[in-house]
Enzyme design. Structure first.
Site, PDB file in Angstrom:
ATOM      1  N   LYS A 189     -44.152  28.030  -4.843  1.00 44.68           N
ATOM      2  CA  LYS A 189     -45.338  28.211  -5.678  1.00 44.68           C
ATOM      3  C   LYS A 189     -45.077  27.825  -7.134  1.00 44.68           C
ATOM      4  O   LYS A 189     -45.847  27.057  -7.726  1.00 44.68           O
ATOM      5  CB  LYS A 189     -45.781  29.674  -5.585  1.00 44.68           C
ATOM      6  N   THR A 190     -44.000  28.346  -7.709  1.00 49.52           N
ATOM      7  CA  THR A 190     -43.697  28.054  -9.114  1.00 49.52           C
ATOM      8  C   THR A 190     -43.364  26.571  -9.287  1.00 49.52           C
ATOM      9  O   THR A 190     -43.728  25.960 -10.298  1.00 49.52           O
ATOM     10  CB  THR A 190     -42.517  28.922  -9.594  1.00 49.52           C
ATOM     11  N   ASP A 211     -51.532  31.574 -11.930  1.00 53.97           N
ATOM     12  CA  ASP A 211     -50.526  31.986 -10.954  1.00 53.97           C
ATOM     13  C   ASP A 211     -50.879  33.374 -10.413  1.00 53.97           C
ATOM     14  O   ASP A 211     -51.600  34.136 -11.057  1.00 53.97           O
ATOM     15  CB  ASP A 211     -49.160  32.011 -11.652  1.00 53.97           C
ATOM     16  N   GLU A 212     -50.356  33.711  -9.222  1.00 59.74           N
ATOM     17  CA  GLU A 212     -50.569  35.037  -8.611  1.00 59.74           C
ATOM     18  C   GLU A 212     -52.053  35.416  -8.631  1.00 59.74           C
ATOM     19  O   GLU A 212     -52.428  36.550  -8.969  1.00 59.74           O
ATOM     20  CB  GLU A 212     -49.744  36.104  -9.349  1.00 59.74           C
ATOM     21  N   GLN A 252     -50.193  38.835  -0.221  1.00 56.86           N
ATOM     22  CA  GLN A 252     -49.319  39.519  -1.169  1.00 56.86           C
ATOM     23  C   GLN A 252     -50.118  40.264  -2.249  1.00 56.86           C
ATOM     24  O   GLN A 252     -49.611  40.535  -3.332  1.00 56.86           O
ATOM     25  CB  GLN A 252     -48.361  38.522  -1.816  1.00 56.86           C
ATOM     26  N   ARG A 260     -38.650  39.165   0.513  1.00 55.63           N
ATOM     27  CA  ARG A 260     -37.739  39.002  -0.634  1.00 55.63           C
ATOM     28  C   ARG A 260     -36.365  38.542  -0.152  1.00 55.63           C
ATOM     29  O   ARG A 260     -35.561  38.045  -0.933  1.00 55.63           O
ATOM     30  CB  ARG A 260     -37.555  40.326  -1.395  1.00 55.63           C
TER      31      ARG A 260
END
Length: 739
Positions: A32-33, A219-220, A250, A604
């Site tokens: 994503k980043t 983002d997010e 998420q 994670r």
């Protein structure tokens, strides 16, 4: 740059799409980043968009900093100084510094954090005769936060549906807002609400920002709330491009206002919307993803996707049950010791739990095994008492209407001012239509019942504050050095040194605060003191996480966005995970959020995932623990426990602890000293290099001689002013002609 070579097909499509409105559904570990950063690089390097025309919104300052650094690496020949990458709150604080005067506030407004907010509400309740009603305090804070997360102020509630709950708590909300306004203070929610108010009521200001930011990236996005979404809709006119990245699976912050329907229904607001799903995971092994996918598939409110990975591994997900919590903790510590013996770095290991109270037994076991660790998500550096005391003094330099900060510091260091005297000051100041600090400054103009002995101490305090405030306003010295000197003069350093059994690191933490200001000043030479104070109010718990050779302990909420090679998810029992409140409420929405939280915990892990719980008696739930329902839903299988035995936990409860900057650190270690600013060549904005023995000219202090050079600071002896510690790049400095 060959984007197609460095990205997979879906990532490449997401980075290079020319569509105006894009929703990128990015599964855990899908890059994503990377996609966001490459999108920025593509817009600037290939499309020709100017950096200042891009606004990228992240959910932590830490991620914002990392994204900017990545963009710089991708575009080494571009000047990215105008590129705006920040959190919603930081962006809004920036807008308000420029525009808040249209609402009648000064640019030096104060930002109240949660502790300040609580203090103010306590004061409001106390004045209304509810000084010791803890339940009412909790209810009022919750009421205010809930309303403001939905963008509602008291006047909005009055004009809408009005119920008995509003009738009870709204008067406190109104008084809270009135006192904040008197102090020119804003809480976190106000930052967004005020910007929305300015944009909604001032077309000229709104158009200025719409015209500047042609491309808005978020983002997010799954954690966006209604107020944030309103801001985005205001910023986006028919010519702007909106690019949102997130994962509905998420969404774990609905309790803080996040609205999962926003990412699911955004296609109703921005038409036509293109959706691209990134479902290749580069983080976890297939066996970890299999249990995560099976678990999250039980949720109904989601955009269906199945993460896949090419990372094969023979390591199964380990599931263990223990007869008591001590045995569970001992197993975790024993396994970590074995991993470390095999060469695994401790900072590659994380222990995650649903609630922070679950860490106690784990911490004891780690201490017994002499394993150093950090606990995150607890008390933040800027939330520590000694730091908040210093910052309260500092705030009053820029905003003398701040009664909350005044109440905090008026009797620290001790000046013999109790609750009765404080009540007198408050009442007399109110009658004089002044803030408390303003009233004490002008006390000779009014009759007062404050005791003469106390009044002498108050005048002395205000006199010291006014002297140093004047020095800050003159801007002739580095404000970090002025503040350091102030903390000595006002007695804060000595106050913490003198307290018996006081944590000696409180003084070190104050030194670290000054060091933090020095670093900020170095990185932002054109900044002012008010900007620093506003920025430190915007720090989040993830911003404080640093790499270190210690095992990481944190809640799953804090771990969001992070990754570790080895992850232990502990206390995985019914009533703990999912938690008791979710089970008691029993709604589908609450259970789906708990399931998403477990999904985040599992994903994670990069190489190995351990899931553990005990069947011990749970004093919170008043029953023996049972396995979490998520164990069956994820298809987890129990591991063979043969050979696992308890040797007991030695030195139980004996914690070797120290404080390190911005985390609670415990374990066997040597106390860490405050780290000074790293020495760097001293070449500042004025283009002058400084050396010991040089003469330099200051526009107010005259000509002096450089005694020492430490990083970006120099100590200069001036014949008429004595020694001064200055920022070498300060524009007030120059070299005398011929030198």
């Amino acid at each position: 740059m060959n984007f197609q070579k460095e990205l997979n097909d879906k990532q490449f499509e997401a980075v290079t799409s020319a569509d105006q409105y894009l929703r990128i559904i990015a599964g855990a570990g899908s890059g994503k980043t990377r996609v966001l950063t490459y999108r920025i690089a593509y817009l600037i390097g290939n499309v020709g968009i100017k950096p200042h025309q891009i606004l990228a919104i992240t959910f932590t300052n830490k991620v914002a900093k990392e994204m900017k650094e990545r963009a710089l690496n991708l575009l080494p020949n571009e000047d990215l100084s105008g590129l705006q990458i920040s959190t919603f709150h930081s962006f809004c604080a920036l807008v308000l510094r420029r525009e808040i005067q249209v609402l009648g506030y000064p640019k030096s407004f104060t930002i109240y954090d949660e502790d300040d907010q609580k203090r103010l509400v306590k004061s409001v309740l106390a004045d209304a005769g509810h000084a010791k009603d803890a339940d009412l305090l909790k209810e009022t804070l919750s009421y205010i936060n809930f309303k403001k997360m939905d963008g509602k102020l008291p006047e909005d509630i009055k004009s809408g549906d009005f119920n008995d709950y509003d009738r009870t708590l709204l008067p406190f909300f109104e008084e809270y807002e009135a006192r904040k306004a008197e102090a020119y203070a804003l809480d976190f929610d106000d930052l967004l609400i005020f910007v929305n108010k300015i944009f909604s009521g001032n077309d000229e200001i709104l158009r200025k920002y719409q015209n500047r930011f042609k491309h808005i990236l978020v983002d997010e996005f799954q954690d966006t709330n209604n107020v944030q979404f309103k801001l985005l809709r205001l910023l986006c006119n028919s010519y702007n491009s909106l690019y949102v990245v997130g994962d509905p699976d998420q969404t774990i912050y609905t309790w803080r206002g996040a609205n999962n329907r926003i990412i699911l229904d955004i296609d109703k607001y921005f038409v036509p919307l293109t959706t691209i799903i990134l479902n290749q995971n580069y983080r976890s092994t297939k066996k970890i993803l299999d249990v995560a996918n099976e678990l999250i598939d039980k949720n109904k409110e989601r955009l269906k996707k199945d993460l896949f990975t090419e990372r094969e591994s023979n390591e199964d997900v380990t599931l263990y049950s223990f007869d008591n919590a001590d045995h569970e903790a001992e197993y975790v510590a024993k396994t970590i010791s074995e991993l470390a013996a095999k060469g695994v770095k401790l900072n590659d290991i994380a222990i995650l739990y649903r609630s922070s109270h679950s860490s106690n037994r784990i911490e004891n076991a780690l201490v017994a095994k002499r394993i150093p660790y950090n606990v995150y998500g607890g008390l933040k550096f800027y939330a520590r008492k000694e730091i908040k005391d210093a910052l309260a003094y500092f705030r009053l330099f820029s905003n003398d209407k701040d009664n909350v900060s005044f109440e905090r510091i008026v009797n620290f260091p001790a000046r013999g001012i109790g609750a009765v005297t404080l009540s007198v000051i408050k009442d007399e100041a109110k009658n004089a239509d002044l803030s408390m600090l303003q009233y004490i400054r002008n006390i000779d103009q009014f009759p007062t019942s404050i005791k003469p002995s106390v009044l002498i101490k108050l005048k002395e305090m205000v006199g010291i504050m006014d002297k140093f405030s004047a020095r800050l306003n003159e801007n002739l010295e580095a404000y970090s050095e002025v503040l350091d000197e102030f903390l000595t003069k006002i007695g804060l350093y000595q106050a913490y040194t003198d307290v018996e059994d006081e944590d000696e690191d409180k003084v070190n933490n104050l030194h670290q605060l000054i060091n933090d200001i020095r670093i900020y000043l170095k990185r932002n030479p054109d900044s002012n003191f008010e900007e620093y104070l506003q920025n430190v109010s915007l720090i989040s718990s993830q911003d404080e996480i640093e790499d270190s050779e210690k095992v990481t302990l944190m809640t799953v909420h804090t771990a969001k966005g992070l990754e570790f090679k080895y992850v232990f998810v502990v206390c995985f029992s019914q009533g703990s995970f999912p938690n008791g409140k979710a089970l008691e409420e029993g709604t589908n929405a609450r259970m789906e959020e708990e399931r998403r939280l477990a999904y985040v915990a599992f994903t994670r892990a990069k190489d190995k995932l351990y899931v553990t719980y005990s069947t011990d008696f749970n004093y919170i739930n008043q029953q023996n623990n049972r396995p979490s329902q998520f164990i069956k839903e994820a298809g987890l299988k129990y591991s063979d426990t043969t050979g696992i035995r308890s040797a007991g936990i030695e030195n139980r409860g004996r914690l070797y602890s120290y404080q390190f900057g911005n985390s609670r650190s415990q374990g066997i270690s040597t106390p860490i000293k405050v780290t000074p600013v790293s020495p760097t060549p001293l070449l500042g904005a004025n283009g002058i290099t400084r050396h010991v023995g040089d003469t330099c000219k200051h526009k107010a202090f005259g000509t002096g001689k450089v005694l020492s050079v430490e990083g970006d600071f120099i100590e200069v002896m001036f014949p008429t002013q004595g020694k001064k510690k200055l920022l070498g790049s300060h524009m007030a400095l120059s070299k005398p002609e011929g030198n």
